[in-house]
Design a protein around this motif. Structure first.
Motif, mmCIF file in Angstrom:
data_model
loop_
_atom_site.group_PDB
_atom_site.id
_atom_site.type_symbol
_atom_site.label_atom_id
_atom_site.label_comp_id
_atom_site.label_asym_id
_atom_site.label_seq_id
_atom_site.Cartn_x
_atom_site.Cartn_y
_atom_site.Cartn_z
ATOM 1 N N GLY A 233 0.722 -1.275 0.215
ATOM 2 C CA GLY A 233 -0.256 0.341 -0.352
ATOM 3 C C GLY A 233 0.806 0.869 -0.153
ATOM 4 N N ASP A 234 1.847 1.128 0.446
ATOM 5 C CA ASP A 234 2.754 2.637 0.197
ATOM 6 C C ASP A 234 3.313 2.781 -0.446
ATOM 7 N N ALA A 235 3.380 2.195 -1.054
ATOM 8 C CA ALA A 235 3.671 2.109 -2.876
ATOM 9 C C ALA A 235 2.737 3.393 -3.682
ATOM 10 N N GLU A 236 2.147 4.038 -2.903
ATOM 11 C CA GLU A 236 0.777 5.421 -3.065
ATOM 12 C C GLU A 236 0.486 6.078 -2.072
ATOM 13 N N LYS A 237 1.033 6.930 -1.898
ATOM 14 C CA LYS A 237 1.340 8.378 -1.328
ATOM 15 C C LYS A 237 -0.414 8.074 -0.233
ATOM 16 N N ASP A 238 -1.494 7.981 -1.301
ATOM 17 C CA ASP A 238 -2.130 8.327 -0.926
ATOM 18 C C ASP A 238 -3.287 6.927 -0.004
ATOM 19 N N SER A 239 -2.074 6.240 -0.361
ATOM 20 C CA SER A 239 -2.606 4.652 0.203
ATOM 21 C C SER A 239 -1.893 4.037 1.612
ATOM 22 N N GLU A 240 -1.924 5.236 1.697
ATOM 23 C CA GLU A 240 -0.566 4.854 3.673
ATOM 24 C C GLU A 240 -1.039 4.467 4.446
ATOM 25 N N SER A 241 -0.738 3.228 4.878
ATOM 26 C CA SER A 241 -1.672 2.695 5.894
ATOM 27 C C SER A 241 -1.437 3.538 7.286
ATOM 28 N N LEU A 242 -0.802 4.058 7.432
ATOM 29 C CA LEU A 242 -0.724 5.044 8.265
ATOM 30 C C LEU A 242 -2.116 5.538 8.898
ATOM 31 N N ALA A 243 -1.638 6.695 7.483
ATOM 32 C CA ALA A 243 -2.555 7.617 7.417
ATOM 33 C C ALA A 243 -4.034 7.490 7.737
ATOM 34 N N PHE A 244 -4.488 5.601 7.638
ATOM 35 C CA PHE A 244 -5.538 5.257 7.810
ATOM 36 C C PHE A 244 -5.965 4.492 8.741
ATOM 37 N N PHE A 245 -4.586 4.557 9.544
ATOM 38 C CA PHE A 245 -4.405 3.640 10.407
ATOM 39 C C PHE A 245 -5.380 4.447 11.973
ATOM 40 N N TYR A 246 -4.408 5.288 12.322
ATOM 41 C CA TYR A 246 -4.008 5.728 14.166
ATOM 42 C C TYR A 246 -4.880 6.271 13.545
ATOM 43 N N SER A 247 -5.467 7.490 13.149
ATOM 44 C CA SER A 247 -6.775 8.303 13.087
ATOM 45 C C SER A 247 -7.731 7.330 13.662
ATOM 46 N N THR A 248 -7.827 6.654 13.006
ATOM 47 C CA THR A 248 -9.079 5.366 13.510
ATOM 48 C C THR A 248 -8.959 4.846 14.493
ATOM 49 N N LEU A 249 -7.769 4.020 15.072
ATOM 50 C CA LEU A 249 -7.410 3.209 16.113
ATOM 51 C C LEU A 249 -7.584 4.555 17.550
ATOM 52 N N SER A 250 -6.956 5.420 17.677
ATOM 53 C CA SER A 250 -6.893 6.707 18.230
ATOM 54 C C SER A 250 -8.159 7.544 18.560
ATOM 55 N N GLU A 251 -9.489 7.476 17.557
ATOM 56 C CA GLU A 251 -11.017 7.936 17.304
ATOM 57 C C GLU A 251 -11.766 6.402 18.552
ATOM 58 N N LEU A 252 -11.760 5.741 17.840
ATOM 59 C CA LEU A 252 -11.953 4.672 18.225
ATOM 60 C C LEU A 252 -11.853 4.077 19.573
ATOM 61 N N SER A 253 -10.887 4.079 20.294
ATOM 62 C CA SER A 253 -10.313 3.942 21.659
ATOM 63 C C SER A 253 -11.302 4.909 22.753
ATOM 64 N N THR A 254 -11.310 6.360 22.292
ATOM 65 C CA THR A 254 -11.391 7.267 23.048
ATOM 66 C C THR A 254 -13.489 6.630 23.122
ATOM 67 N N ARG A 255 -14.174 6.586 22.534
ATOM 68 C CA ARG A 255 -15.132 6.267 22.329
ATOM 69 C C ARG A 255 -15.303 4.674 22.748
ATOM 70 N N VAL A 256 -14.451 3.684 22.556
ATOM 71 C CA VAL A 256 -14.714 3.120 24.254
ATOM 72 C C VAL A 256 -14.719 3.081 25.598
ATOM 73 N N ARG A 257 -13.469 4.009 25.387
ATOM 74 C CA ARG A 257 -13.437 4.274 26.926
ATOM 75 C C ARG A 257 -14.395 5.420 27.602
ATOM 76 N N ASP A 258 -14.863 5.844 26.988
ATOM 77 C CA ASP A 258 -15.718 6.834 27.665
ATOM 78 C C ASP A 258 -16.479 5.923 27.815
ATOM 79 N N SER A 259 -17.336 4.888 26.988
ATOM 80 C CA SER A 259 -18.361 4.375 27.359
ATOM 81 C C SER A 259 -18.495 3.044 28.546
ATOM 82 N N GLY A 260 -16.941 3.305 28.613
ATOM 83 C CA GLY A 260 -16.969 2.597 29.926
ATOM 84 C C GLY A 260 -16.512 1.103 29.461
ATOM 85 N N GLY A 261 -16.036 0.982 28.557
ATOM 86 C CA GLY A 261 -15.271 -1.121 27.659
ATOM 87 C C GLY A 261 -14.574 -1.207 27.107
#
Length: 409
Positions: A233-261
């Protein structure tokens, strides 16, 4: 002595006999009313009830009794008197999971999420080849069933990849399994579960996309996650795994934490990491040269990465093959999820090209070619590690549920 008698023909005497005197005067007859000479007047109309009461039918002239007319039938039955259809549910066998399993599908653009889902019905049909049981996959809705039939036709008949997902598609499929027993008793198992998943464009995993909030919400409500890791995926700039990975992972953790999960300070999900495109020569050749690949000795003699080596294979890809962004993806998975809840698979949705005898040939194994400017699949797909990440995920989720119920007792 002659008797007096009345002769109605004696006009002269007014009806008295001739030659005798009557003993008493004859009573005059009442005058006869004049008879009309014209046509008879019409009878005066009578009410129906009066006519009915005045009508007497002689027994000899009684009309024959007519049979009663048949009762009118109700409206035509449209469903052939079938029993009412209940809401579809997966069969609940003795060892089946008691409710549905919600699995989130996660990955960057062009990681192969739609192709992975399209390969599932083919992988389910081919599962019995390996002697490890059988799985039947069916749609819970007409739309989900149509997706299965269209997918099989595209991959196996037309030999083309499905179109990239542009909309947000939520679908459910039922799985009924038959697995051979293990252990001393060798008791077989018949698991059944319903898979609820969302096929979303890869771009929706980046903040600011219109679907981003709904995608993260679906991941937060899931018990398990399938993360498709694209080694190319990193062969193309707009397909970098990290760009679509960390932001989703961080927001996912915040939602689950706020719900006590959170579970012991981390996300509670079970995760299957599918290292995609195992069949691509740019991935497969270096893996062979690094001695990560073994080959079956029976059947189609397919190459594989042994299950016990899958995590190390992923580590090697991140350290030696992909570079720093892949290492951050690896570290993020280990940081946000419990490592004992993550498993790894070398996955190919279409498998390798086989020779006319359906045997793998290392001299010609690439299963994708370009014909007339269109990418096509060379031979009928034989998916590798497509169904297993899902069924293993369901088994781990069910085992975890059983453990929690046991602890509450």
């Amino acid at each position: 002595m002659s008797s007096d008698y009345y002769d109605p023909n004696d006009k002269a005497s007014g009806g008295a006999p001739a030659g005798g005197s009557p003993s008493r005067p004859a009573k005059p007859l009442p005058p006869v009313p004049p008879q009309p000479t014209g046509p008879a007047p019409a009878a005066e109309p009578q009410p129906a009830s009066r006519l009915w009461s005045q009508t007497v039918v002689a027994p000899a002239q009684a009309a024959p009794v007519q049979p009663a007319p048949p009762r009118p039938l109700g409206p035509p039955v449209q469903d052939d008197n079938l029993a009412p259809l209940r809401i579809p549910t997966a069969p609940q066998g003795e060892d089946a999971a008691p409710d549905s399993v919600r699995i989130g599908l996660w990955g960057a653009p062009r990681a192969g999420k739609t192709t992975y889902l399209a390969a599932l019905p083919i992988a389910a049909m081919q599962f019995q080849r390996h002697g490890q049981g059988n799985w039947v996959m069916s749609g819970m809705t007409p739309e989900a069933g149509k997706f299965l039939s269209d997918s099989v036709h595209s991959l196996a008949s037309d030999r083309v990849f499905p179109q990239a997902t542009l909309a947000l598609n939520t679908m459910s499929w039922a799985f009924q399994g038959e697995e051979p027993g293990s252990g001393l008793l060798r008791r077989s198992r018949e698991p059944a579960f319903v898979l609820d998943t969302m096929d979303a464009p890869g771009e929706s995993y980046q903040p600011g996309h219109p679907y981003h909030e709904r995608v993260v919400d679906q991941l937060a409500k899931s018990q398990g996650l399938i993360y498709l890791f694209d080694p190319l995926g990193d062969a193309e700039k707009d397909s970098e795994s990290l760009a679509f990975f960390y932001s989703t992972l961080s927001e996912l953790s915040t939602r689950v934490r706020d719900s006590g999960g959170l579970h012991r300070g981390r996300l509670p999900h079970h995760v299957s990491v599918c290292v995609a495109k195992f069949d691509d020569p740019e991935v497969f050749r270096p893996a062979v040269e690094a001695r990560w690949v073994t080959q079956d000795s029976v059947g189609s003699q397919l190459p594989r990465v042994p299950a016990e080596q899958s995590q190390a294979y992923f580590q090697w890809l991140c350290d030696e093959f992909r570079g720093s962004t892949a290492r951050l993806v690896r570290d993020g998975l280990a940081n946000f999820f419990h490592p004992d809840r993550i498993t790894y698979y070398a996955t190919s949705a279409i498998g390798f090209r086989l020779n006319p005898q359906h045997i793998f040939d290392y001299r010609n194994y690439a299963n994708v070619d370009t014909v007339g400017g269109q990418t096509r699949i060379c031979t009928s797909p034989v998916p590798i590690n497509v169904l297993e990440p899902l069924t293993d995920l369901e088994r781990r989720i069910r085992t975890d549920r059983s453990g929690r119920r046991g602890r509450r007792r």
